[in-house]
Design an enzyme around this catalytic site. Sequence first.
Site, PDB file in Angstrom:
ATOM      1  N   ARG A  91    -115.928 -58.969 -25.833  1.00  0.00           N
ATOM      2  CA  ARG A  91    -114.525 -58.806 -27.490  1.00  0.00           C
ATOM      3  C   ARG A  91    -114.266 -57.136 -27.556  1.00  0.00           C
ATOM      4  O   ARG A  91    -115.380 -56.560 -27.714  1.00  0.00           O
ATOM      5  CB  ARG A  91    -115.268 -59.462 -28.569  1.00  0.00           C
ATOM      6  CG  ARG A  91    -115.248 -61.109 -28.041  1.00  0.00           C
ATOM      7  CD  ARG A  91    -115.695 -62.266 -29.012  1.00  0.00           C
ATOM      8  NE  ARG A  91    -115.098 -62.176 -30.166  1.00  0.00           N
ATOM      9  CZ  ARG A  91    -116.223 -61.607 -31.261  1.00  0.00           C
ATOM     10  NH1 ARG A  91    -117.321 -61.273 -31.657  1.00  0.00           N
ATOM     11  NH2 ARG A  91    -114.774 -61.966 -32.580  1.00  0.00           N
ATOM     12  N   LYS A 124    -128.359 -59.567 -27.692  1.00  0.00           N
ATOM     13  CA  LYS A 124    -127.605 -60.517 -27.781  1.00  0.00           C
ATOM     14  C   LYS A 124    -127.905 -61.317 -25.882  1.00  0.00           C
ATOM     15  O   LYS A 124    -128.362 -60.174 -25.646  1.00  0.00           O
ATOM     16  CB  LYS A 124    -126.168 -59.580 -27.404  1.00  0.00           C
ATOM     17  CG  LYS A 124    -124.878 -60.901 -27.485  1.00  0.00           C
ATOM     18  CD  LYS A 124    -123.758 -59.867 -27.503  1.00  0.00           C
ATOM     19  CE  LYS A 124    -122.550 -60.498 -27.149  1.00  0.00           C
ATOM     20  NZ  LYS A 124    -121.164 -60.518 -27.810  1.00  0.00           N
ATOM     21  N   ARG A 139    -122.186 -57.745 -40.342  1.00  0.00           N
ATOM     22  CA  ARG A 139    -123.520 -57.248 -39.976  1.00  0.00           C
ATOM     23  C   ARG A 139    -124.886 -57.907 -40.655  1.00  0.00           C
ATOM     24  O   ARG A 139    -124.884 -58.391 -42.015  1.00  0.00           O
ATOM     25  CB  ARG A 139    -123.504 -55.739 -40.211  1.00  0.00           C
ATOM     26  CG  ARG A 139    -121.610 -55.566 -39.680  1.00  0.00           C
ATOM     27  CD  ARG A 139    -122.284 -54.534 -38.347  1.00  0.00           C
ATOM     28  NE  ARG A 139    -120.997 -54.414 -37.760  1.00  0.00           N
ATOM     29  CZ  ARG A 139    -119.460 -53.224 -38.480  1.00  0.00           C
ATOM     30  NH1 ARG A 139    -120.840 -51.808 -38.905  1.00  0.00           N
ATOM     31  NH2 ARG A 139    -119.111 -52.937 -37.622  1.00  0.00           N
TER      32      ARG A 139
HETATM   33  C1  BTN Z   1    -118.631 -60.859 -25.870  1.00  0.00           C
HETATM   34  O1  BTN Z   1    -118.293 -59.623 -26.268  1.00  0.00           O
HETATM   35  O2  BTN Z   1    -119.305 -61.068 -26.477  1.00  0.00           O
HETATM   36  C2  BTN Z   1    -117.802 -61.571 -24.450  1.00  0.00           C
HETATM   37  C3  BTN Z   1    -118.665 -61.009 -22.994  1.00  0.00           C
HETATM   38  C4  BTN Z   1    -118.004 -62.218 -22.752  1.00  0.00           C
HETATM   39  C5  BTN Z   1    -118.348 -62.153 -20.921  1.00  0.00           C
HETATM   40  C6  BTN Z   1    -117.666 -63.135 -20.036  1.00  0.00           C
HETATM   41  S1  BTN Z   1    -118.663 -63.201 -18.455  1.00  0.00           S
HETATM   42  C7  BTN Z   1    -117.397 -63.602 -18.013  1.00  0.00           C
HETATM   43  C8  BTN Z   1    -115.438 -63.955 -18.660  1.00  0.00           C
HETATM   44  N1  BTN Z   1    -115.265 -62.891 -18.407  1.00  0.00           N
HETATM   45  C9  BTN Z   1    -115.233 -61.629 -18.917  1.00  0.00           C
HETATM   46  O3  BTN Z   1    -114.905 -60.411 -18.162  1.00  0.00           O
HETATM   47  N2  BTN Z   1    -115.186 -61.464 -19.776  1.00  0.00           N
HETATM   48  C10 BTN Z   1    -116.259 -63.171 -20.203  1.00  0.00           C
END
Ligand code: BTN
Length: 321
Positions: free
Chosen positions: A119, A187, A319
């Site tokens: 994100r 995380k 936060r």
């Molecule tokens: C975040 O930032 O919390 C979201 C992360 C999401 C990662 C997943 S891995 C599978 C899918 N493909 C991607 O490029 N991103 C999501």
Amino acid sequence: MRVIVMWYTSLENSTLQLIQALAKDGFVKSDPNSKRALTNLALAYDEVQGIIRLRKPLELLCDQKILDDMAFNIRPLVSKIDIHASIDSTNTHLMSCLKSETFHGHVCLAESQTSGRGRRGRAWISPFGRNVYMSVGWVLPLGLKPGGLSLTVGVEIVRLLRDMGVSDVSLKWPNDVLRITKGRSGKLAGILIELGAPTAKGTPLIIGVGLNVDLGVEALALIDQPYETLGEFKLSRNALVSGLLTRLLPALNNFSANGFRIQASEWGEVNFYADKEVQIVIGKDVIRGIDRGVDEYGNILIETEAGVKSFNAGEVSLRPI
Ligand code: BTN
């Protein structure tokens, strides 16, 4: 309905054979090409008397294991499973399948991603063979808004992990899955939901889930925020994928039928900051208050001195104090 299964590999044949042999037997005869290939894939190994052994066992993704472990009544919700040895991003791949007949229920998995996306434009570090990178294509009926869907997905991930014995997991609104060990939170999983342009059939969504099962040392060095893994649980990635699909697909089906429906008590059970003091950051402004859960749209409710206010996930970040 029959599930279409595709295996894609951009790896050289010799590399594919090498990792298949290592996944099956745990060792291979040493040679410079194999060592180079393993270094390129960031798979740590030991070499003793001409034999290469991986430091950690390697379990490759397997469509048959995933389907066999999936609850029987869930399988009809899957139209297609792709497994990629390496891909830019499973979400990006599904973006290119929006018009396909099999988009709804299309599950895309990868052993590694070269441009995994998180994100807010962040990268999602995606080393080979260690984690889960999964995206699901879904078409939401017209008129239904996807607000709150990421919370629904997050709640199901937390429930699955708790069911699999990982009790110390919670959600940070809207959808960061955290693991709290020794008083430290990191995380463990992230969710990236992306929307395609609505058509007469509905609004296409791509629901991407990244779950850190056992990141390697090299990958850990690249992550710029506190992280966690499931390392000591030695969970099978195939079982995790089956479990995720078994929980997520019916939840998506329910969402398609009824929209966002999470009870305050259900959110309370997974909310890491429930009734704790937090701050909400909106651009340069910071608002302090107590986390009082979410409303019927999935907005966070913060009790401030001026009363309870709701905030949308797209506008703010949460936060700790
Ligand atoms: C975040 O930032 O919390 C979201 C992360 C999401 C990662 C997943 S891995 C599978 C899918 N493909 C991607 O490029 N991103 C999501």
